[in-house]
Design an enzyme around this catalytic site. Sequence first.
Site, PDB file in Angstrom:
ATOM      1  CB  SER A   9      35.468 -28.397  -4.689  1.00  0.00           C
ATOM      2  OG  SER A   9      34.816 -28.096  -5.912  1.00  0.00           O
ATOM      3  CG  HIS A  32      34.093 -24.690  -2.679  1.00  0.00           C
ATOM      4  ND1 HIS A  32      34.251 -23.417  -2.196  1.00  0.00           N
ATOM      5  CD2 HIS A  32      34.411 -24.643  -4.002  1.00  0.00           C
ATOM      6  CE1 HIS A  32      34.660 -22.626  -3.173  1.00  0.00           C
ATOM      7  NE2 HIS A  32      34.755 -23.342  -4.293  1.00  0.00           N
ATOM      8  CG  ASP A  34      33.645 -24.752  -7.543  1.00  0.00           C
ATOM      9  OD1 ASP A  34      34.016 -23.645  -7.101  1.00  0.00           O
ATOM     10  OD2 ASP A  34      34.226 -25.822  -7.280  1.00  0.00           O
ATOM     11  CG  MET A  36      32.052 -22.973 -12.896  1.00  0.00           C
ATOM     12  SD  MET A  36      33.334 -24.001 -13.629  1.00  0.00           S
ATOM     13  CE  MET A  36      34.241 -24.500 -12.138  1.00  0.00           C
ATOM     14  CG  HIS A  65      33.874 -20.027  -6.086  1.00  0.00           C
ATOM     15  ND1 HIS A  65      34.935 -20.773  -6.554  1.00  0.00           N
ATOM     16  CD2 HIS A  65      34.077 -18.761  -6.538  1.00  0.00           C
ATOM     17  CE1 HIS A  65      35.743 -20.004  -7.269  1.00  0.00           C
ATOM     18  NE2 HIS A  65      35.239 -18.785  -7.284  1.00  0.00           N
ATOM     19  CG  MET A  67      34.054 -19.145 -10.465  1.00  0.00           C
ATOM     20  SD  MET A  67      34.812 -20.783 -10.550  1.00  0.00           S
ATOM     21  CE  MET A  67      33.646 -21.707  -9.552  1.00  0.00           C
ATOM     22  CG  MET A 136      40.018 -17.920  -7.776  1.00  0.00           C
ATOM     23  SD  MET A 136      39.047 -19.271  -7.092  1.00  0.00           S
ATOM     24  CE  MET A 136      39.571 -20.649  -8.131  1.00  0.00           C
ATOM     25  CG  ASP A 174      38.508 -22.645  -4.952  1.00  0.00           C
ATOM     26  OD1 ASP A 174      38.831 -23.829  -5.162  1.00  0.00           O
ATOM     27  OD2 ASP A 174      37.456 -22.126  -5.368  1.00  0.00           O
TER      28      ASP A 174
HETATM   29  C1  DX5 Z   1      37.910 -24.064  -9.811  1.00  0.00           C
HETATM   30  C2  DX5 Z   1      37.022 -24.218  -8.611  1.00  0.00           C
HETATM   31  C3  DX5 Z   1      37.583 -25.025  -7.515  1.00  0.00           C
HETATM   32  C4  DX5 Z   1      37.872 -26.457  -7.883  1.00  0.00           C
HETATM   33  C5  DX5 Z   1      39.055 -26.873  -7.081  1.00  0.00           C
HETATM   34  O1  DX5 Z   1      37.346 -23.122 -10.665  1.00  0.00           O
HETATM   35  O2  DX5 Z   1      36.706 -22.946  -8.085  1.00  0.00           O
HETATM   36  O3  DX5 Z   1      36.743 -24.969  -6.378  1.00  0.00           O
HETATM   37  O4  DX5 Z   1      36.822 -27.339  -7.613  1.00  0.00           O
HETATM   38  O5  DX5 Z   1      39.427 -28.137  -7.519  1.00  0.00           O
HETATM   39  P1  DX5 Z   1      40.848 -28.748  -7.149  1.00  0.00           P
HETATM   40  O6  DX5 Z   1      40.903 -28.867  -5.669  1.00  0.00           O
HETATM   41  O7  DX5 Z   1      40.830 -30.061  -7.852  1.00  0.00           O
HETATM   42  O8  DX5 Z   1      41.880 -27.806  -7.690  1.00  0.00           O
HETATM   43 ZN    ZN Z   2      35.647 -22.892  -6.131  1.00  0.00          ZN
END
Ligand code: DX5
Ligand code: ZN
Length: 220
Positions: A9, A32, A34, A36, A65, A67, A136, A174
């Site tokens: 990620s 990956h 993220d 947000m 991903h 969010m 998650m 994840d």
């Molecule tokens: C959290 C993200 C994850 C995050 C995971 O909202 O969706 O992808 O980067 O990070 P670790 O592996 O540090 O939990």
């Molecule tokens: Zn993620």
Amino acid sequence: MPSPLIAPSLLSADLTNLAASLDAVRGADYLHFDVMDGRFVPNLTFGPALVQAVKRCSDLPVDAHLMVDDPDGTVDWYIDAGADIVSVHVEAARHLDRLVHHIQDRGCKAGVVLNPATPVEVLEDIVDAVDLVVLMSVNPGFGGQKFIENTYAKLDRLARMLDAHDARPIVEVDGGVTRCNARELAARGVRMYVAGSAVFGAADPAAEVEAIRAAAGQVR
Ligand code: DX5
Ligand code: ZN
């Protein structure tokens, strides 16, 4: 079980030297990414311009991903930017069936993501259509959180549902994934492992990718 897929990620990567961070994990299977929006989750991260930048300096496919509060209105931004997988939260999508088919019609794999408190049973009427199911294992919004143990029970229930449907989407987990829990996850049907802090917080990110892959690969 087919070979594990490791997806570092970028949330935990050193963004002051993105090219070097990407180079360090070139042995992984996906990146990956993220997204947000500061509304669906209490944090704000990357947009489609960064997907484009990543695609210019890495050959790895991008696992986006989302969010965000409005995935129905914004998935095309990430598809246009070059994402290979687009995963949307069931808690956020207004018309999930339409959205999953839209992502697939545009040539991407479509994933559905469940927050820790969302039961897997909500997937009963979409599981035959999706390419990935993402559980998650932390509350979304931040890297470096502790793995939620209830994820194991959810994976067991998901496996039973998939068997009943004879459906074989990629199961991705994840949050809080490490070399220590990867084997246990593999035993419960996980194929794809997202790891942020475990990989980019390691002294040798490339070796950490392989350590997670080796741990997951012990289950066949
Ligand atoms: C959290 C993200 C994850 C995050 C995971 O909202 O969706 O992808 O980067 O990070 P670790 O592996 O540090 O939990
Ligand atoms: Zn993620």
